[in-house]
Scaffold this active site. Structure first.
Site, PDB file in Angstrom:
ATOM      1  N   ARG A   1       6.064  90.133  30.203  1.00 54.09           N
ATOM      2  CA  ARG A   1       5.400  89.520  31.351  1.00 54.09           C
ATOM      3  C   ARG A   1       5.850  90.099  32.675  1.00 54.09           C
ATOM      4  NH1 ARG A   1       5.084  86.487  27.303  1.00 54.09           N
ATOM      5  NH2 ARG A   1       7.258  87.055  27.120  1.00 54.09           N
ATOM      6  N   THR A   2       7.151  90.276  32.847  1.00 55.67           N
ATOM      7  CA  THR A   2       7.629  90.761  34.147  1.00 55.67           C
ATOM      8  C   THR A   2       7.135  92.186  34.347  1.00 55.67           C
ATOM      9  OG1 THR A   2       9.572  89.377  33.862  1.00 55.67           O
ATOM     10  CG2 THR A   2       9.677  91.032  35.598  1.00 55.67           C
TER      11      THR A   2
ATOM     12  N   LYS B   1      20.903 111.780  28.764  1.00 53.95           N
ATOM     13  CA  LYS B   1      21.796 112.951  28.829  1.00 53.95           C
ATOM     14  C   LYS B   1      23.117 112.609  29.505  1.00 53.95           C
ATOM     15  CE  LYS B   1      17.795 115.974  29.472  1.00 53.95           C
ATOM     16  NZ  LYS B   1      17.052 116.711  30.490  1.00 53.95           N
TER      17      LYS B   1
ATOM     18  N   ARG C   1      15.006  96.202  36.213  1.00 53.69           N
ATOM     19  CA  ARG C   1      15.580  95.239  35.268  1.00 53.69           C
ATOM     20  C   ARG C   1      16.719  95.933  34.539  1.00 53.69           C
ATOM     21  NH1 ARG C   1      12.973  91.042  31.045  1.00 53.69           N
ATOM     22  NH2 ARG C   1      12.545  90.038  33.022  1.00 53.69           N
TER      23      ARG C   1
ATOM     24  N   HIS D   1      16.916  86.316  38.400  1.00 56.12           N
ATOM     25  CA  HIS D   1      15.599  86.906  38.174  1.00 56.12           C
ATOM     26  C   HIS D   1      14.706  86.267  39.246  1.00 56.12           C
ATOM     27  CE1 HIS D   1      12.082  88.410  36.327  1.00 56.12           C
ATOM     28  NE2 HIS D   1      12.113  87.798  35.158  1.00 56.12           N
TER      29      HIS D   1
END
Ligand code: NCD
Length: 321
Positions: free
Chosen positions: A67-68, A97, A118, A147
């Protein structure tokens, strides 16, 4: 482009990192919400708008999301902007890497007007904001930290239904220790007078002390008694969350609980049941058709509209009303 610890909004969103609910006053929240109906109209009837034409937003997600991620991505596009989307950079970018987090942020800020991040570590959004010199960072979840855009959309959903953000009775149900949704809702709704919070959880996952105040009441129960507890508290808002097993050491199963049709019987007809989703069994599908269940309805859609408004404000776009 952080100004430490982070800049308060104080009526002006343009160019600011969005790291924590702590940056917002009720007045700032009101400004943001005042643009949401316009965004809803664009999304439904008038897309894409040109509000973010020419803007590029990097969406950099180190943790899974549906959803986010989906709502940020569509929010930019609804407003005529474009996205660069890096999901799982541990596998699909130079992070694989061995590139450092700081270098990754510096690289993507060179290509964009904002970075939506995120990341599983608390404080990572703040770290990114310190590193990025030219573009704002939007915290889309920093592990068990915050959040903020989820909180803002949750608050908008509440505001839309109750037409107020004060004098509400809110019950949090689940793992209050680790689940950032509850932390955010507590921080956000604590800004308004008369709100009462009830933290319902099994023993061992109670709310951390920094998310409590004199209006917070701890209700530690055997989760088999959940229906009875909710029936006696009669909250306006039942805010439910998943048991986040990724943050729990040991057996997460012992914290299990279930909201069923039976739970609904003794709740107020005017109450609402919220969940940021994903759910993993804590609300049975039989609850979904009840009009009080907003999680698969307005709560999802508002995510997109609120993020559209926030992006437009942070990117300094002109929003005609
Ligand atoms: C939540 C999150 O990631 O904090 N989901 C979301 O953003 N919609 C809840 C969760 O992880 O369970």
């Amino acid at each position: 482009m952080a100004i430490l610890p982070y800049e308060k909004i104080h009526g002006s969103f343009k160019g600011k990192d969005i790291i924590s609910l702590d940056q917002f006053t009720p007045k700032d929240i009101k400004i943001l919400f005042s643009h949401v109906p316009k965004m809803k109209d664009i999304a439904k009837n008038a897309r894409p708008s040109k509000i973010l034409a020419g803007k590029i937003v990097v969406i950099l997600f180190y943790e899974p999301s549906s959803r986010t991620f989906g709502s940020f991505s569509t929010a930019v596009k609804q407003l005529g902007g474009q996205t660069v989307e890096i999901l799982n950079p541990q596998q699909f970018s130079s992070v694989a890497k061995g590139e450092t987090f700081e270098d990754t942020i510096r690289v993507f800020e060179a290509y964009s007007d904002a970075i939506v991040l995120r990341h599983p570590s608390v404080g990572s959004a703040m770290e990114a904001a310190k590193t990025a010199k030219f573009v704002p960072i939007i915290n889309a979840g920093d592990g068990p930290g915050e959040h903020p855009t989820q909180t803002l959309l949750d608050m908008y959903t509440i505001f839309e239904i109750f037409n107020r953000l004060d004098n509400l009775k809110i019950a949090f149900v689940g793992d209050l220790l680790h689940y950032r949704t509850f932390h955010g809702q507590f921080l956000g709704l604590s800004k308004y007078p008369g709100n009462k919070f009830y933290g319902i959880s099994p023993k061992g996952v109670e709310m951390p002390s920094k998310f409590r105040n004199s209006n917070y009441h701890e209700v530690v129960i055997d989760m088999d008694d959940l229906d009875k507890t909710l029936a006696s508290l009669k909250p306006d808002i039942i805010s439910v969350g998943r048991i986040p097993k990724e943050y729990i050491t040991g057996d997460a199963k012992k914290y299990r609980f279930q909201i069923t049709k039976k739970t609904l019987k003794n709740l107020s007809p005017k109450s609402i049941i919220m969940h940021p989703l994903p759910r993993v069994g804590e609300i049975l599908p039989e609850v979904d058709e009840d009009p009080r269940a907003v999680y698969l309805r307005s709560q999802i859609r508002n995510g997109q509209y609120v993020r559209m408004a926030l992006l437009a404000l942070v990117l300094g776009a002109k929003i005609q009303s």
